[in-house]
Design an enzyme around this catalytic site. Sequence first.
Site, PDB file in Angstrom:
ATOM      1  CG  ASP A 227      18.184 -29.096  19.709  1.00 41.46           C
ATOM      2  OD1 ASP A 227      18.657 -28.840  20.827  1.00 41.46           O
ATOM      3  OD2 ASP A 227      18.636 -28.602  18.661  1.00 41.46           O
TER       4      ASP A 227
ATOM      5  CD  GLU B 177      18.843 -22.969  24.427  1.00 44.23           C
ATOM      6  OE1 GLU B 177      18.998 -22.060  23.603  1.00 44.23           O
ATOM      7  OE2 GLU B 177      19.706 -23.827  24.676  1.00 44.23           O
TER       8      GLU B 177
END
Length: 526
Positions: A36, A195
């Site tokens: 991420d 997301e």
Amino acid sequence: MKKTLLCIVAVAASSLSSLLAADTFNNPILTGMNPDPTICRVGDDFYLMTSTFEYYPGLPVYHSKDLVNWKLIGHALSTPQSNPLKGAGTSGGQYAPTLRYHDGVFYAIGTNYGGEGSHGISIVTAEDPAGPWSDPIWMDQWWVDPSLDFYDGKTYYLSPDNAGSFLLGTIDVTTGKETAPRRKVASGLGGSSPEGPHFYKIGDYYYIMSAEGGTGYEHREVIQRSKDPYGPYEPSPHNPVLSNMNAPEHPFQAIGHADLVQLQDGSWWAVCLGIRPQNGRYQHIGRETFLAPVTWTADGWPKVGTDGIVKESYPLPLPVHEWEQDPVRDDFDKETLNLFWYFLRNPYEKDRSLTARPGYLRLNGSALSFKQNDSPAFVCRRQTALGMNASAKIDFTPVAENEEAGLVIRGNDKNHYDLLITMRDGKRTAIMRQYLQDKEASVKTIAIPDGEIVLKISATPEKYDFYVEAAGIAPIHMGSAETKNLANETIGGFTGVFIGMYASGNGKPNTNPADFDWFDFKEISR
């Protein structure tokens, strides 16, 4: 220093990336569990942050001058108040952050998922990205993967709604309170689990770039845009702008969750996560950070990598800037632990000491073990290479069979490999234990003499080998274990393997401490 370093430098995930040639770099740029990624540029400096889940401290901050070579300089969440992890389950804790810079201040926003006392989303700030970072501003919401950015004199706040769409509003960044309520502005573009959105204003357009397809092999990145921040948004005709899912033979998979950065020369690059499966479709060292160039179509759509695929190497974006690298050996002769060491959830200060026996890391094994959803005496670091050697010299004398200390390779609480010193039948004993699917799958033992012992674990992409060395005795091979048993495809979750030093009384405190003279970590092959 009380000892001479075996080697002055070692390849480290937070520093020099291997170069194929003088003008190219190799992916990934951050190896081991660094998922991420989020990035920002301040002048000639780049700063990058990744997720940490149940490991503490949270949200590492990396610094680079060239986008390829990175140095770990601190953590944004380094207090129990900012990073409450007690009770967080496996792959709980700190989820995907966003890192931004505005008017002399760095901002990090992210979600704490499952930690007792956490309130969901928080914002922390710092004038120096190495720290100190502020106490958190809690926003009392549970949306995952929040993002913020500063345009039009406003602070835009973007997040998924956990139902397939994205919400946009504005906030007062000093309080976390909304100044314009969030409302639905766009939806995912067909893949599962929309997301990780990021919000950009580039030219006349506002862009929402997001991940979808889940965290597995269909992971990908898509983008949409509008001339109004609140839409309507149109999807790019080139979606997915980033994905390796249609290249099943490529060594990089699950590519996605990207963030964009513009260089001073006007060029654009993207950082993203990906995996390097081994032995078929198994990845055990975690989702890593990759780098790829961004090109723009004549009508203003970005395309990442090579036709959306992240390749193994690219031309260097900037002149190489090499950082001093971490030594192979940590002698524990400083007043504080090096930044690459982590703990499981919020650690207990009484469990460790660097001063009780100078030049050693002392672990006072508590009643806790990996069987409790808590923080046993475990000091660990990422496995940052598929091929590596890790070893430690330990001084530990158990007095009962419940007492143990040594090295652990942790996939999660229910899946780990242990090379420990304990007591069996009244004798000091070394054990190599495979603990899989929450039970002992295999245990091998051998009696060992008194005195300091060297424990060693070597790794290849396929297996781990475990060794015990004592003075005057040739190294003893205690056994082997497959890496795929600790892979996310086998055990689930989002993390990667960590390796470190451990002590536990399995129900009551150890009688004697475990003193670690040194710990070596040497990468053999990426």
